[in-house]
Design an enzyme around this catalytic site. Sequence first.
Site, PDB file in Angstrom:
ATOM      1  N   GLY A  75     -51.700 -62.281  27.967  1.00 34.13           N
ATOM      2  CA  GLY A  75     -51.501 -63.661  27.512  1.00 34.13           C
ATOM      3  C   GLY A  75     -51.292 -63.741  26.009  1.00 34.13           C
ATOM      4  N   GLN A  76     -51.084 -64.958  25.534  1.00 35.12           N
ATOM      5  CA  GLN A  76     -50.878 -65.166  24.088  1.00 35.12           C
ATOM      6  C   GLN A  76     -52.022 -64.564  23.273  1.00 35.12           C
ATOM      7  OE1 GLN A  76     -49.914 -69.017  21.524  1.00 35.12           O
ATOM      8  NE2 GLN A  76     -52.086 -68.997  22.036  1.00 35.12           N
ATOM      9  N   GLY A  80     -57.022 -60.832  30.487  1.00 37.53           N
ATOM     10  CA  GLY A  80     -55.976 -61.725  29.962  1.00 37.53           C
ATOM     11  C   GLY A  80     -55.234 -61.098  28.800  1.00 37.53           C
ATOM     12  N   ILE A  81     -55.148 -59.771  28.770  1.00 42.63           N
ATOM     13  CA  ILE A  81     -54.491 -59.085  27.634  1.00 42.63           C
ATOM     14  C   ILE A  81     -52.995 -59.380  27.590  1.00 42.63           C
ATOM     15  CG2 ILE A  81     -54.009 -56.896  28.862  1.00 42.63           C
ATOM     16  CD1 ILE A  81     -54.865 -55.455  26.227  1.00 42.63           C
ATOM     17  N   HIS A 112     -54.412 -73.588  20.067  1.00 39.71           N
ATOM     18  CA  HIS A 112     -53.814 -72.656  19.100  1.00 39.71           C
ATOM     19  C   HIS A 112     -52.542 -72.084  19.709  1.00 39.71           C
ATOM     20  CE1 HIS A 112     -57.094 -70.787  21.356  1.00 39.71           C
ATOM     21  NE2 HIS A 112     -56.324 -69.705  21.434  1.00 39.71           N
ATOM     22  N   SER A 147     -63.189 -73.920  25.712  1.00 39.70           N
ATOM     23  CA  SER A 147     -62.057 -74.747  25.268  1.00 39.70           C
ATOM     24  C   SER A 147     -62.469 -76.136  24.821  1.00 39.70           C
ATOM     25  CB  SER A 147     -61.081 -74.878  26.444  1.00 39.70           C
ATOM     26  OG  SER A 147     -60.162 -75.906  26.208  1.00 39.70           O
ATOM     27  N   ALA A 202     -57.527 -66.628  32.500  1.00 36.95           N
ATOM     28  CA  ALA A 202     -57.789 -67.914  33.156  1.00 36.95           C
ATOM     29  C   ALA A 202     -56.472 -68.505  33.640  1.00 36.95           C
ATOM     30  CB  ALA A 202     -58.430 -68.899  32.162  1.00 36.95           C
ATOM     31  N   LYS A 230     -63.835 -74.956  32.888  1.00 33.59           N
ATOM     32  CA  LYS A 230     -64.277 -74.359  31.621  1.00 33.59           C
ATOM     33  C   LYS A 230     -65.709 -74.775  31.280  1.00 33.59           C
ATOM     34  CE  LYS A 230     -60.889 -71.746  30.000  1.00 33.59           C
ATOM     35  NZ  LYS A 230     -61.027 -70.315  29.683  1.00 33.59           N
ATOM     36  N   GLU A 264     -60.891 -78.562  25.567  1.00 36.29           N
ATOM     37  CA  GLU A 264     -60.609 -79.414  26.737  1.00 36.29           C
ATOM     38  C   GLU A 264     -61.923 -79.849  27.411  1.00 36.29           C
ATOM     39  OE1 GLU A 264     -57.537 -80.446  27.385  1.00 36.29           O
ATOM     40  OE2 GLU A 264     -57.798 -81.296  29.383  1.00 36.29           O
ATOM     41  N   TYR A 295     -59.094 -78.091  35.099  1.00 33.82           N
ATOM     42  CA  TYR A 295     -59.212 -76.982  34.138  1.00 33.82           C
ATOM     43  C   TYR A 295     -60.423 -77.200  33.232  1.00 33.82           C
ATOM     44  CZ  TYR A 295     -58.302 -74.321  29.856  1.00 33.82           C
ATOM     45  OH  TYR A 295     -58.423 -73.514  28.742  1.00 33.82           O
TER      46      TYR A 295
END
Length: 346
Positions: free
Chosen positions: A13-14, A10-11, A185, A132, A89, A159, A134, A155
């Site tokens: 991604g944010q 996931g590099i 975040h 998360s 993810a 997780k 979530e 989701y």
Amino acid sequence: MTVKTALITGITGQDGSYLAELLLEKGYTVHGIVRRASTFTTCRIDHLYQDPHDPEARLFLHYGDLTDGSRVAGLLERVQPDEVYHLAAQSHVRVSFDEPLFTADTTALGTTRLLEAIRNTGLPCRFYQASSSEMFGASPPPQHEGTAFHPRSPYGVAKVYAYWITRNYREAYGLYAVNGILFNHESPRRGPTFVTRKVAMAAARIKAGLQDNLYLGNLDARRDWGYAAEYVEAMWLMLQQDSPDDYVIATGTSYSVRDFVEHCFTHVGLDWRDHVRFDERYLRPAEVDDLVGDTSKAARVLGWQARVHTPELAGLMIDAELQALLGKGEVTVPVVPPPTHPLARR
Ligand code: NAP
Ligand code: GDD
């Protein structure tokens, strides 16, 4: 300076982009897994790119997908990382209701594929799982490491699975595997269909006369929004401890979506009530009403504490959007997707 090697899923991604920056600053060699697409997806990390022919290069990218366990295992064997940060993810809650099977395959089983690869190669590497808030879902706030999980989306369910498989590999095989239970975040690099970025982009465009209205769903939901650049420091800290454990990372404060909207619009001198419209398409089949993290453990053990809180976050996000509209910003994700874009309908 350290000479460690890290592997980041996931590099692109944010969080992956901020984490790659942090680890490169610390002297790490960083390998990232990127899934193949018909266009480049590296806009968040292009500023870190180094020609791999350069003997000084410390950032390397490899094609791979979490749904392909053999590729993941092969990469792990080749890279021989000291630390694995598993951030990849399907991360959008609303989309997970549309694509529950893909979400389970990527977000839940993807974690097992990676853990199995670590177990089978026998590498003594440390493993970070991007868990998360979530997962807490309907459990009332404040939520801490001992709060019961009650996920409210495919989701969130995926997780919870990933959280427990991470703990299981720690308990069963003695892996140094940790769960960072991160609350929301955000940043100027946030994907444009998450609510904070969507609001910041729209407020800037409305201010600039490029659009009139912003369509949103539930304004009453409350979130604990922090700044992504700080949260990746906590990920790194978790892998530097003597023994593996799980930590909640949050600001400890809660604001409604309406509050966030108000902060952004006020920041640019607008009244949000003149521009925000309701669209039921943005409602979810089940909602998470209120998330507020209790970070006592992270403060005590890791010495980590949030410095940027939601009002400052809203300010820095909207300033970045205004700068981007002026053509000199550092917003690196699609800067101004049309608000009517079909995939923005989430
Ligand atoms: P993000 O911006 O959506 O990035 C997700 C990353 O995963 C992207 O690099 C994406 O690649 C990659 N990815 C998705 N499916 C993949 C697959 N099948 N194979 C390989 N890579 C795949 O998410 P984020 O905000 O950085 O969050 C990072 C992680 O933390 C995620 O696991 C998220 O669920 C979790 N998390 C986030 C928050 C938050 O508030 N941001 C809070 C708690 C937990 P593409 O660029 O190709 O799409
Ligand atoms: N995305 C979106 N779009 N959300 C909206 C909208 C809208 O137009 N209108 C209202 N909302 C509300 C959602 O219903 C939700 O209650 C809240 O805004 C936040 O939505 P998101 O920004 O999509 O984030 P999230 O809280 O569902 O999920 C994020 O945080 C999780 C941690 O709690 C994601 O980053 C997840 O990957 C992460 O795990």
